[in-house]
Design a protein around this motif. Structure first.
Motif, mmCIF file in Angstrom:
data_model
loop_
_atom_site.group_PDB
_atom_site.id
_atom_site.type_symbol
_atom_site.label_atom_id
_atom_site.label_comp_id
_atom_site.label_asym_id
_atom_site.label_seq_id
_atom_site.Cartn_x
_atom_site.Cartn_y
_atom_site.Cartn_z
ATOM 1 N N TRP A 1 35.956 -31.969 26.236
ATOM 2 C CA TRP A 1 36.080 -30.617 25.719
ATOM 3 C C TRP A 1 34.713 -30.057 25.384
ATOM 4 O O TRP A 1 33.802 -30.780 25.014
ATOM 5 C CB TRP A 1 36.967 -30.524 24.478
ATOM 6 N N ARG A 2 34.584 -28.766 25.547
ATOM 7 C CA ARG A 2 33.396 -28.024 25.112
ATOM 8 C C ARG A 2 33.913 -26.753 24.468
ATOM 9 O O ARG A 2 34.981 -26.253 24.819
ATOM 10 C CB ARG A 2 32.457 -27.680 26.290
ATOM 11 N N PHE A 3 33.127 -26.226 23.536
ATOM 12 C CA PHE A 3 33.590 -25.113 22.720
ATOM 13 C C PHE A 3 32.543 -24.008 22.692
ATOM 14 O O PHE A 3 31.352 -24.291 22.561
ATOM 15 C CB PHE A 3 33.855 -25.604 21.294
ATOM 16 N N VAL A 4 32.992 -22.777 22.818
ATOM 17 C CA VAL A 4 32.102 -21.623 22.711
ATOM 18 C C VAL A 4 32.497 -20.889 21.438
ATOM 19 O O VAL A 4 33.624 -20.392 21.321
ATOM 20 C CB VAL A 4 32.220 -20.687 23.938
ATOM 21 N N LEU A 5 31.574 -20.844 20.487
ATOM 22 C CA LEU A 5 31.795 -20.177 19.205
ATOM 23 C C LEU A 5 31.440 -18.704 19.335
ATOM 24 O O LEU A 5 30.340 -18.359 19.758
ATOM 25 C CB LEU A 5 30.921 -20.834 18.125
ATOM 26 N N ILE A 6 32.378 -17.839 18.966
ATOM 27 C CA ILE A 6 32.167 -16.395 19.005
ATOM 28 C C ILE A 6 32.273 -15.867 17.579
ATOM 29 O O ILE A 6 33.343 -15.965 16.960
ATOM 30 C CB ILE A 6 33.209 -15.687 19.907
ATOM 31 N N GLU A 7 31.173 -15.322 17.065
ATOM 32 C CA GLU A 7 31.155 -14.787 15.701
ATOM 33 C C GLU A 7 30.837 -13.298 15.648
ATOM 34 O O GLU A 7 31.158 -12.638 14.661
ATOM 35 C CB GLU A 7 30.115 -15.536 14.860
ATOM 36 N N ASP A 8 30.210 -12.788 16.680
ATOM 37 C CA ASP A 8 29.800 -11.391 16.710
ATOM 38 C C ASP A 8 31.034 -10.481 16.737
ATOM 39 O O ASP A 8 31.943 -10.683 17.548
ATOM 40 C CB ASP A 8 28.922 -11.149 17.949
ATOM 41 N N ARG A 9 31.069 -9.480 15.858
ATOM 42 C CA ARG A 9 32.224 -8.574 15.747
ATOM 43 C C ARG A 9 32.527 -7.867 17.076
ATOM 44 O O ARG A 9 33.682 -7.721 17.465
ATOM 45 C CB ARG A 9 31.985 -7.511 14.666
ATOM 46 N N GLU A 10 31.480 -7.417 17.757
ATOM 47 C CA GLU A 10 31.693 -6.726 19.040
ATOM 48 C C GLU A 10 32.296 -7.672 20.078
ATOM 49 O O GLU A 10 33.148 -7.275 20.870
ATOM 50 C CB GLU A 10 30.386 -6.122 19.561
ATOM 51 N N GLU A 11 31.843 -8.915 20.086
ATOM 52 C CA GLU A 11 32.391 -9.893 21.029
ATOM 53 C C GLU A 11 33.847 -10.231 20.687
ATOM 54 O O GLU A 11 34.669 -10.419 21.587
ATOM 55 C CB GLU A 11 31.543 -11.160 21.071
ATOM 56 N N LEU A 12 34.159 -10.296 19.409
ATOM 57 C CA LEU A 12 35.552 -10.534 19.007
ATOM 58 C C LEU A 12 36.447 -9.386 19.460
ATOM 59 O O LEU A 12 37.566 -9.602 19.934
ATOM 60 C CB LEU A 12 35.655 -10.741 17.496
ATOM 61 N N ARG A 13 35.945 -8.161 19.341
ATOM 62 C CA ARG A 13 36.708 -7.002 19.825
ATOM 63 C C ARG A 13 36.876 -7.067 21.347
ATOM 64 O O ARG A 13 37.938 -6.774 21.878
ATOM 65 C CB ARG A 13 36.035 -5.699 19.404
ATOM 66 N N TRP A 14 35.787 -7.441 22.047
ATOM 67 C CA TRP A 14 35.860 -7.559 23.506
ATOM 68 C C TRP A 14 36.921 -8.597 23.892
ATOM 69 O O TRP A 14 37.745 -8.350 24.777
ATOM 70 C CB TRP A 14 34.497 -7.939 24.084
ATOM 71 N N LEU A 15 36.879 -9.757 23.231
ATOM 72 C CA LEU A 15 37.875 -10.797 23.514
ATOM 73 C C LEU A 15 39.280 -10.260 23.301
ATOM 74 O O LEU A 15 40.168 -10.464 24.136
ATOM 75 C CB LEU A 15 37.670 -12.006 22.591
ATOM 76 N N ALA A 16 39.498 -9.596 22.182
ATOM 77 C CA ALA A 16 40.825 -9.060 21.869
ATOM 78 C C ALA A 16 41.302 -8.111 22.963
ATOM 79 O O ALA A 16 42.466 -8.163 23.375
ATOM 80 C CB ALA A 16 40.795 -8.348 20.518
ATOM 81 N N GLU A 17 40.418 -7.277 23.428
ATOM 82 C CA GLU A 17 40.784 -6.288 24.443
ATOM 83 C C GLU A 17 41.014 -6.905 25.821
ATOM 84 O O GLU A 17 41.623 -6.273 26.681
ATOM 85 C CB GLU A 17 39.705 -5.212 24.528
ATOM 86 N N HIS A 18 40.535 -8.112 26.012
ATOM 87 C CA HIS A 18 40.694 -8.772 27.316
ATOM 88 C C HIS A 18 41.710 -9.911 27.252
ATOM 89 O O HIS A 18 41.601 -10.896 27.999
ATOM 90 C CB HIS A 18 39.332 -9.237 27.840
ATOM 91 N N THR A 19 42.676 -9.767 26.364
ATOM 92 C CA THR A 19 43.791 -10.706 26.294
ATOM 93 C C THR A 19 45.089 -9.923 26.400
ATOM 94 O O THR A 19 45.111 -8.715 26.162
ATOM 95 C CB THR A 19 43.812 -11.500 24.966
ATOM 96 N N THR A 20 46.137 -10.628 26.742
ATOM 97 C CA THR A 20 47.454 -9.996 26.738
ATOM 98 C C THR A 20 48.226 -10.337 25.477
ATOM 99 O O THR A 20 49.203 -9.670 25.152
ATOM 100 C CB THR A 20 48.279 -10.439 27.965
ATOM 101 N N THR A 21 47.792 -11.358 24.768
ATOM 102 C CA THR A 21 48.527 -11.804 23.581
ATOM 103 C C THR A 21 47.632 -11.975 22.355
ATOM 104 O O THR A 21 48.081 -12.520 21.360
ATOM 105 C CB THR A 21 49.235 -13.147 23.855
ATOM 106 N N GLY A 22 46.393 -11.522 22.413
ATOM 107 C CA GLY A 22 45.471 -11.797 21.316
ATOM 108 C C GLY A 22 44.767 -10.589 20.739
ATOM 109 O O GLY A 22 43.610 -10.696 20.326
ATOM 110 N N LEU A 23 45.430 -9.442 20.693
ATOM 111 C CA LEU A 23 44.775 -8.266 20.105
ATOM 112 C C LEU A 23 44.326 -8.516 18.670
ATOM 113 O O LEU A 23 43.357 -7.924 18.206
ATOM 114 C CB LEU A 23 45.699 -7.043 20.168
ATOM 115 N N TRP A 24 45.008 -9.399 17.995
ATOM 116 C CA TRP A 24 44.685 -9.748 16.614
ATOM 117 C C TRP A 24 43.306 -10.421 16.491
ATOM 118 O O TRP A 24 42.754 -10.482 15.388
ATOM 119 C CB TRP A 24 45.772 -10.659 16.036
ATOM 120 N N LEU A 25 42.727 -10.895 17.594
ATOM 121 C CA LEU A 25 41.402 -11.527 17.542
ATOM 122 C C LEU A 25 40.326 -10.592 16.995
ATOM 123 O O LEU A 25 39.342 -11.044 16.429
ATOM 124 C CB LEU A 25 40.976 -12.019 18.933
#
Length: 171
Positions: free
Chosen positions: A47-71
């Motif tokens: 396993w390898r892990f990518v830590l995302i802490e930046d608010r803009e990146e968290l918003r980007w992740l949320a917008e690029h999911t189908t089930t994770g808008l809460w991110l």
């Protein structure tokens, strides 16, 4: 010690709404370290892990999911990747995720998993090699309201069979 572990397992809830309270670096590292201590088939530790802490990146992740808008409200997220060529890679990802979530819960930090996303989009954005599976994204943060709710679980006699499928465990 056993009672503490049992209590964590029985009370841990998935949580999708977070307060704006930041999570300390010490707690983030402890959560990630818990993943490192997970078991893996043949002790490959792939396993390898990518830590995302930046608010803009968290918003980007949320917008690029189908089930994770809460991110978008999470304090941080962890992208869990494994070696896709290993037949049991998803099992190993789950073992690491379980460790992270229980460690977080023991510190009063809630979490939830999302698996609804396009792996190739996530791979490209975060430089994850093609041979790696993007198994899940886990969001973490302090809850935005008091934790309420109780787990509802079926009795063991409906879930566990002795010796042969259909022969229920009697407890």
């Amino acid at each position: 010690m056993v009672d503490q572990v049992t209590e964590l397992i029985r009370t841990k809830l998935d949580w999708r709404s977070f307060s704006e309270r930041p999570v300390s670096r010490e707690d983030v590292v402890a959560i990630l370290d818990a993943a490192r201590w997970a078991g893996s088939g043949k002790n490959v530790q792939h396993w390898r892990f990518v830590l995302i802490e930046d608010r803009e990146e968290l918003r980007w992740l949320a917008e690029h999911t189908t089930t994770g808008l809460w991110l978008r409200g999470a304090a941080f997220a962890v992208i869990v990747t494994t070696d896709a060529s290993i037949p049991y890679h998803q099992l190993d990802a789950g073992r690491a995720i379980a460790n992270m979530q229980l460690e977080a819960w023991s510190r009063g930090i809630t979490s939830c998993i999302t698996t609804g996303y396009d792996q190739s989009v996530i791979r490209q954005r975060y430089g994850i090699p093609e041979k790696r599976a993007v198994d899940a994204i886990v969001g973490f943060g302090y809850p935005d309201r008091p934790l309420k709710g109780k787990k509802s679980r079926r009795p063991l006699s409906e879930l566990v069979y002795v010796g042969r499928y259909g022969n229920p465990l009697r407890v």
